[in-house]
Design a protein around this motif. Structure first.
Motif, PDB file in Angstrom:
ATOM      1  N   ASN A   1       0.835  -1.201   0.000  1.00 53.15           N
ATOM      2  CA  ASN A   1       0.000   0.000   0.000  1.00 53.15           C
ATOM      3  C   ASN A   1       0.872   1.256   0.000  1.00 53.15           C
ATOM      4  O   ASN A   1       0.622   2.234  -0.722  1.00 53.15           O
ATOM      5  CB  ASN A   1      -0.888  -0.029   1.244  1.00 53.15           C
ATOM      6  CG  ASN A   1      -2.089   0.857   1.094  1.00 53.15           C
ATOM      7  OD1 ASN A   1      -2.923   0.601   0.246  1.00 53.15           O
ATOM      8  ND2 ASN A   1      -2.149   1.914   1.872  1.00 53.15           N
TER       9      ASN A   1
ATOM     10  N   VAL B   1     -11.138   9.454   2.235  1.00 52.56           N
ATOM     11  CA  VAL B   1     -10.501   8.171   1.940  1.00 52.56           C
ATOM     12  C   VAL B   1     -10.242   7.425   3.254  1.00 52.56           C
ATOM     13  O   VAL B   1     -10.480   6.210   3.362  1.00 52.56           O
ATOM     14  CB  VAL B   1      -9.184   8.392   1.155  1.00 52.56           C
ATOM     15  CG1 VAL B   1      -8.419   7.094   0.992  1.00 52.56           C
ATOM     16  CG2 VAL B   1      -9.490   8.987  -0.213  1.00 52.56           C
TER      17      VAL B   1
ATOM     18  N   HIS C   1     -13.113   5.412   4.655  1.00 52.72           N
ATOM     19  CA  HIS C   1     -13.531   4.158   4.003  1.00 52.72           C
ATOM     20  C   HIS C   1     -12.364   3.203   3.786  1.00 52.72           C
ATOM     21  O   HIS C   1     -12.522   2.184   3.120  1.00 52.72           O
ATOM     22  CB  HIS C   1     -14.186   4.464   2.640  1.00 52.72           C
ATOM     23  CG  HIS C   1     -15.380   5.340   2.747  1.00 52.72           C
ATOM     24  ND1 HIS C   1     -16.594   4.880   3.188  1.00 52.72           N
ATOM     25  CD2 HIS C   1     -15.552   6.667   2.503  1.00 52.72           C
ATOM     26  CE1 HIS C   1     -17.464   5.868   3.194  1.00 52.72           C
ATOM     27  NE2 HIS C   1     -16.851   6.974   2.785  1.00 52.72           N
TER      28      HIS C   1
ATOM     29  N   GLU D   1     -12.645  -0.619   4.272  1.00 52.04           N
ATOM     30  CA  GLU D   1     -13.823  -1.293   3.729  1.00 52.04           C
ATOM     31  C   GLU D   1     -13.405  -2.170   2.554  1.00 52.04           C
ATOM     32  O   GLU D   1     -12.564  -1.767   1.742  1.00 52.04           O
ATOM     33  CB  GLU D   1     -14.852  -0.263   3.245  1.00 52.04           C
ATOM     34  CG  GLU D   1     -15.519   0.462   4.378  1.00 52.04           C
ATOM     35  CD  GLU D   1     -16.430   1.563   3.890  1.00 52.04           C
ATOM     36  OE1 GLU D   1     -16.773   1.579   2.692  1.00 52.04           O
ATOM     37  OE2 GLU D   1     -16.781   2.423   4.715  1.00 52.04           O
TER      38      GLU D   1
ATOM     39  N   PHE E   1     -13.236  -3.842  -0.986  1.00 48.38           N
ATOM     40  CA  PHE E   1     -13.459  -3.362  -2.359  1.00 48.38           C
ATOM     41  C   PHE E   1     -13.404  -1.837  -2.478  1.00 48.38           C
ATOM     42  O   PHE E   1     -13.775  -1.296  -3.503  1.00 48.38           O
ATOM     43  CB  PHE E   1     -14.801  -3.903  -2.932  1.00 48.38           C
ATOM     44  CG  PHE E   1     -14.895  -5.386  -2.852  1.00 48.38           C
ATOM     45  CD1 PHE E   1     -14.006  -6.185  -3.583  1.00 48.38           C
ATOM     46  CD2 PHE E   1     -15.822  -6.000  -2.026  1.00 48.38           C
ATOM     47  CE1 PHE E   1     -14.074  -7.567  -3.480  1.00 48.38           C
ATOM     48  CE2 PHE E   1     -15.876  -7.373  -1.931  1.00 48.38           C
ATOM     49  CZ  PHE E   1     -15.005  -8.164  -2.660  1.00 48.38           C
ATOM     50  N   PHE E   2     -12.941  -1.146  -1.409  1.00 46.65           N
ATOM     51  CA  PHE E   2     -12.733   0.292  -1.541  1.00 46.65           C
ATOM     52  C   PHE E   2     -11.290   0.506  -2.007  1.00 46.65           C
ATOM     53  O   PHE E   2     -10.343   0.037  -1.373  1.00 46.65           O
ATOM     54  CB  PHE E   2     -12.939   1.010  -0.195  1.00 46.65           C
ATOM     55  CG  PHE E   2     -12.621   2.485  -0.267  1.00 46.65           C
ATOM     56  CD1 PHE E   2     -13.532   3.384  -0.807  1.00 46.65           C
ATOM     57  CD2 PHE E   2     -11.392   2.967   0.164  1.00 46.65           C
ATOM     58  CE1 PHE E   2     -13.227   4.731  -0.893  1.00 46.65           C
ATOM     59  CE2 PHE E   2     -11.077   4.307   0.082  1.00 46.65           C
ATOM     60  CZ  PHE E   2     -12.004   5.201  -0.448  1.00 46.65           C
ATOM     61  N   THR E   3     -11.149   1.164  -3.120  1.00 42.85           N
ATOM     62  CA  THR E   3      -9.795   1.409  -3.624  1.00 42.85           C
ATOM     63  C   THR E   3      -9.721   2.761  -4.323  1.00 42.85           C
ATOM     64  O   THR E   3     -10.711   3.220  -4.886  1.00 42.85           O
ATOM     65  CB  THR E   3      -9.350   0.267  -4.589  1.00 42.85           C
ATOM     66  OG1 THR E   3      -8.039   0.562  -5.052  1.00 42.85           O
ATOM     67  CG2 THR E   3     -10.284   0.125  -5.785  1.00 42.85           C
ATOM     68  N   THR E   4      -8.548   3.361  -4.233  1.00 39.65           N
ATOM     69  CA  THR E   4      -8.334   4.627  -4.940  1.00 39.65           C
ATOM     70  C   THR E   4      -7.467   4.372  -6.180  1.00 39.65           C
ATOM     71  O   THR E   4      -7.125   5.300  -6.895  1.00 39.65           O
ATOM     72  CB  THR E   4      -7.624   5.639  -4.027  1.00 39.65           C
ATOM     73  OG1 THR E   4      -6.445   5.042  -3.525  1.00 39.65           O
ATOM     74  CG2 THR E   4      -8.511   6.067  -2.878  1.00 39.65           C
ATOM     75  N   LYS E   5      -7.119   3.096  -6.349  1.00 41.53           N
ATOM     76  CA  LYS E   5      -6.261   2.763  -7.495  1.00 41.53           C
ATOM     77  C   LYS E   5      -7.095   2.666  -8.766  1.00 41.53           C
ATOM     78  O   LYS E   5      -8.324   2.530  -8.697  1.00 41.53           O
ATOM     79  CB  LYS E   5      -5.546   1.434  -7.222  1.00 41.53           C
ATOM     80  CG  LYS E   5      -4.551   1.544  -6.070  1.00 41.53           C
ATOM     81  CD  LYS E   5      -4.042   0.193  -5.658  1.00 41.53           C
ATOM     82  CE  LYS E   5      -3.258   0.338  -4.364  1.00 41.53           C
ATOM     83  NZ  LYS E   5      -3.051  -0.953  -3.715  1.00 41.53           N
TER      84      LYS E   5
ATOM     85  N   GLY F   1      -6.019  -2.943  -8.377  1.00 44.82           N
ATOM     86  CA  GLY F   1      -6.146  -3.380  -6.986  1.00 44.82           C
ATOM     87  C   GLY F   1      -7.538  -3.895  -6.742  1.00 44.82           C
ATOM     88  O   GLY F   1      -8.503  -3.453  -7.355  1.00 44.82           O
ATOM     89  N   THR F   2      -7.619  -4.891  -5.864  1.00 43.94           N
ATOM     90  CA  THR F   2      -8.923  -5.487  -5.602  1.00 43.94           C
ATOM     91  C   THR F   2      -9.680  -4.705  -4.531  1.00 43.94           C
ATOM     92  O   THR F   2     -10.888  -4.870  -4.370  1.00 43.94           O
ATOM     93  CB  THR F   2      -8.748  -6.925  -5.082  1.00 43.94           C
ATOM     94  OG1 THR F   2      -7.921  -6.869  -3.931  1.00 43.94           O
ATOM     95  CG2 THR F   2      -8.131  -7.808  -6.134  1.00 43.94           C
ATOM     96  N   GLY F   3      -8.970  -3.903  -3.766  1.00 40.29           N
ATOM     97  CA  GLY F   3      -9.619  -3.202  -2.649  1.00 40.29           C
ATOM     98  C   GLY F   3      -9.767  -4.102  -1.448  1.00 40.29           C
ATOM     99  O   GLY F   3     -10.565  -3.818  -0.549  1.00 40.29           O
TER     100      GLY F   3
END
Lengths: 86, 711
Positions: free
Chosen positions: B461, B514, B517, B520, B522-526, B531-533
């Motif tokens: 990360n 950000v 969340h 959480e 499946f939360f991703t900023t990618k 990324g799977t989150g």
């Protein structure tokens, strides 16, 4: 003729009168004090008249003198009456 | 004529003498009357003598007359002198009477004492000290009434003056009084006069006031009193602290400067609150506030009307809601994560059954058609996809805290040291990795593999947050918190000893949104596909599963810091027994009873074992398995059973079968592999479990391992 004893008496009378007037505040508890003061004043005036009657032509003062003494006694009598009957 | 005057004088004098003996008030006293009698007697004598003189009767009185003449004014003078003295005595007596009456009737207790002994006490003193009469107190020692002997020192001092507060003992109980003492002459000797004031009520009121003031000072809620114009008249320390002001700085300010987003809003709010308080007596609600430094916060306020010295005032008791709101948000987040976790766990379980079938069937198909290239390629793709799906399911289970884990006593320093080389390779050369490991770091009880997974995920990360390179710091520390409020997240974290892992980077940082969340699933900023989150969600689940805490701190442009706290474990590090590995797919000929309620899964197990040479007895549930075992006289070497099945669970079945077949080995399989889950509850200690989904090879290895251990 002015007699010595009359002058002494007058002076003593004036002295007593002065004492009375000066202490009249403390003497105020006496009922009808003014009558007492009047009596002493008349008596003193009588003493003065006694001297004056000795002067030539002043014979009238003899009567005034005795009138003063009588009035003085009358004032005391009145004072005594008032005090006794208040 | 003169004789008439003298007669008047005689009569008057006689009348005066007559009245003299009937004098009442306002008359001279005894001596005065004597003097007056003498005056009147002398006067009578002169009037008589003069009268006789004029009547020429008593010339013989002349010498006496001359002497007594002088005595007359002397007697008058003596009379006035005596009357003056009498007047003085009279006034003195009146004054004494007046003072005595005053003292006797005074509601103030007055005591006179000498050498500690009471000489005089008025009725009020008697009442205060519980005596039936003032005379009872005379002669009594004052010390007897003092509750504290330490106060008695002043009693021996007869010249003492001033005031002091002492406690008295009375028949009704203790009272508090103020002694005002002054030296006096009492019956000609020195003594001390005490004016005793009962100040018990005043003291109680003072104490109540002090207590009230202390309560106000120590209240957690802010208290603010303002007049109807909005001028602050009082504020307690909590109020000043809440608004960021120094002590006493708020007094005199306009209360409107503390509330609302601007002055206009504050004025409207002030008017609305004033109206509500007037109509309903109070106002309760949330207030938007401004601190001295301009920052804002919300408070819960109760405002009531109050009248002070004829002024209408507003009393506001407010509580800062910032912390509560933060906690509510945190709790809400935790509940949300819990719900999402449960959902993820449930889905993952069903996926495991499906994936067992998919991957097992695919591997069997591949084994049966090794040379058919047209079949092999798609089968391999299915296998690859199911492998990826297995990985995702595993991550979901980790987040849901249902991942199978083996907690052992481990040291985080060992994990970091072991992972360091791999981490450097993982994050690339443009990121500088620094480790700061505390010497003598305490141990923790956790799954070593999971700890490594957390470390890797956090490092990855951080790497993604530093596309242009930077610095990654991994730090371990021992942390102790004696009280809950010292802990970084006080309400959730109990006081105690913890081991912390801090992973910080100098990357791009994250916004508040950000951060909210971050954990959480499946939360991703990618970017999509990068990324799977599930990375940080997995970390969150793992840390929670190991009874720890994880949180992140960051702001845009200033990097991020992830902190993990795990509770300290006092035990020594466990040694790990390596699992036995087989070089090739092991085969066997033993008899295996397979019990699985899911037909497709049962079929794949039967097919795999059959292919490997085992004699397989399939059963759809526990009762059928028992019936098979009863009918079959031959020995059964291994029971493979699902843990959770309708009517009879795997453990109950195993227990019943091992009664008649004590040499029977048992292998449990389950789609609920978590510790603390239904599977765990359903298994005895030391039971062997194979988690779904499993590959045919994993099944073959496990079966062989158990059978060989048994032999």
């Amino acid at each position: 003729v002015i007699e010595e004893r009359e002058v002494v008496t007058l002076l003593l009378g004036l002295g007593a009168l002065t004492l009375a007037f000066r202490n009249r505040r403390s003497l105020s508890y006496l009922h009808s004090l003014e009558l007492l003061l009047a009596s002493l004043s008349l008596l003193t005036f009588g003493f003065a008249s006694s001297i004056l009657e000795g002067l030539p032509g002043w014979v009238v003062f003899d009567s005034i003198e005795h009138a003063c003494y009588a009035l003085s006694s009358l004032a005391i009598a009145l004072w005594a009456y008032r005090t006794a009957t208040r | 004529m003169t004789i008439v005057f003298e007669l008047v004088g005689v009569l008057s004098t006689l009348i005066a003498l007559g009245f003299l003996f009937r004098f009442g008030n306002g008359a001279p006293g005894r001596d005065g009357r004597r003097a007056m009698t003498a005056i009147l007697g002398l006067s009578l004598f002169f009037h008589v003598a003069n009268g006789l003189d004029y009547a020429r009767i008593t010339p013989i009185l002349d010498p006496i007359e001359d002497f007594l003449w002088v005595l007359s004014p002397v007697l008058w003078g003596f009379f006035f002198y005596v009357c003056g003295q009498e007047s003085l005595a009279l006034r003195l007596r009146e004054s004494e009477d007046r003072i005595r009456t005053l003292v006797e009737l005074s509601s103030q207790a007055i005591v006179v004492f000498r050498n500690g002994e009471i000489l005089y006490a008025n009725p009020a003193a008697a009442k205060l000290l519980g005596a039936s009469a003032a005379s009872q107190l005379v002669g009594a020692p004052l010390r007897r009434f003092l509750a504290d002997d330490g106060d008695a020192s002043f009693l021996s001092d007869d010249s003492i003056s001033g005031s002091r507060e002492v406690s008295l003992r009375t028949p009704e109980g203790g009272i508090e009084v103020e002694f005002s003492s002054s030296p006096i002459q009492f019956r000609g000797t020195p003594a001390v006069q005490l004016i005793v004031s009962d100040i018990t009520a005043r003291k109680v009121a003072e104490r109540a006031l002090k207590t009230g003031a202390r309560v106000l000072q120590s209240m957690i809620e802010g208290v603010c009193l303002s007049d109807e114009d909005g001028e602050i008249l009082y504020s307690n320390p909590a109020e000043e602290e809440m608004f960021g002001y120094e002590a006493g700085e708020l007094v005199g300010r306009d209360v409107r400067t503390l509330h609302g987003s601007d002055d206009l809003e504050a004025t409207k709010l002030f008017q609305a609150i004033g109206k509500s308080v007037l109509e309903r007596g109070s106002w309760v609600g949330e207030l938007f506030n401004r601190r001295k430094d301009g920052s804002t916060f919300t408070s819960y306020a109760r405002i009531t009307a109050l009248e002070l010295e004829g002024r209408k005032c507003l009393l506001c008791v407010a509580e800062d809601l910032s912390e509560r709101k933060r906690l509510e948000e945190r709790l809400l987040q935790a509940h949300k994560m819990e719900s999402v976790g449960r959902l993820a766990g449930g889905i993952a379980h069903d996926f495991n059954n499906l994936l067992t079938v998919v991957s097992g069937s695919t591997e069997l198909a591949l084994a049966r058609a090794p040379d058919d290239e047209s079949l092999k390629a798609p089968l391999l793709r299915i296998l690859q996809a199911s492998g990826r799906a297995t990985e995702l399911t595993s991550q979901l289970l980790a987040f849901a805290r249902k991942q199978r884990f083996t907690p052992l006593v481990v040291n985080w320093n060992d994990c970091v040291s072991e992972a360091e080389t791999m981490l450097r390779r993982l994050i690339g050369e443009d990121i500088d990795l620094r480790t700061r490991l505390e010497e003598g770091l305490w141990n923790v009880r956790a799954d070593r593999g999971q700890l490594m997974q957390v470390l890797m995920n956090l490092a990855l990360n951080a790497r993604d947050a530093m596309p242009a390179g930077g610095e990654l710091v991994v730090e371990t520390r021992n942390r102790s918190f004696a009280i809950a409020s010292d802990a970084p997240i006080p309400p959730l974290m109990a006081p105690g000893n913890y081991v912390s892992l801090v992973v910080s980077d100098s990357g791009t940082g994250m916004s508040e949104e950000v951060l909210r969340h971050l954990f959480e699933p499946f939360f991703t900023t990618k970017e999509p596909g990068k990324g799977t989150g599930l990375g940080l969600a997995t970390c969150y689940g793992i840390v929670k599963q190991n009874e720890g805490f994880i949180w992140a701190a960051s702001s845009p442009g200033s990097g991020s810091t992830f902190t993990v706290y795990l509770p300290r474990c006092e035990a020594d590090i466990d040694t790990v027994r390596p699992e036995r590995a087989f070089s090739a797919t092991p085969r066997g000929t033993e008899r295996v009873l397979v019990v699985e309620d899911e037909l497709s899964v049962r079929a794949i197990i039967v097919e795999v074992l059959d292919t490997l040479g085992y004699e397989v007895l399939p059963a759809s549930d526990g009762e059928e398995a028992l019936a098979i075992a009863e009918r079959d006289p031959e020995p059964i070497d291994l029971l493979i059973t699902d843990v959770i099945m309708p009517r009879m669970g795997g453990r109950a079945l195993a227990e019943r079968l091992t009664v008649t077949r004590p040499r029977l080995r048992v292998l449990y399989i389950s789609g609920y592999p978590a510790r603390g889950s239904r599977t765990d509850e359903a298994l005895e200690r030391g039971a062997v479990l194979l988690e779904k989904p499993f590959t045919p090879l994993a099944l073959a290895n496990k079966v062989r391992e158990i059978l060989e251990l048994g032999s």
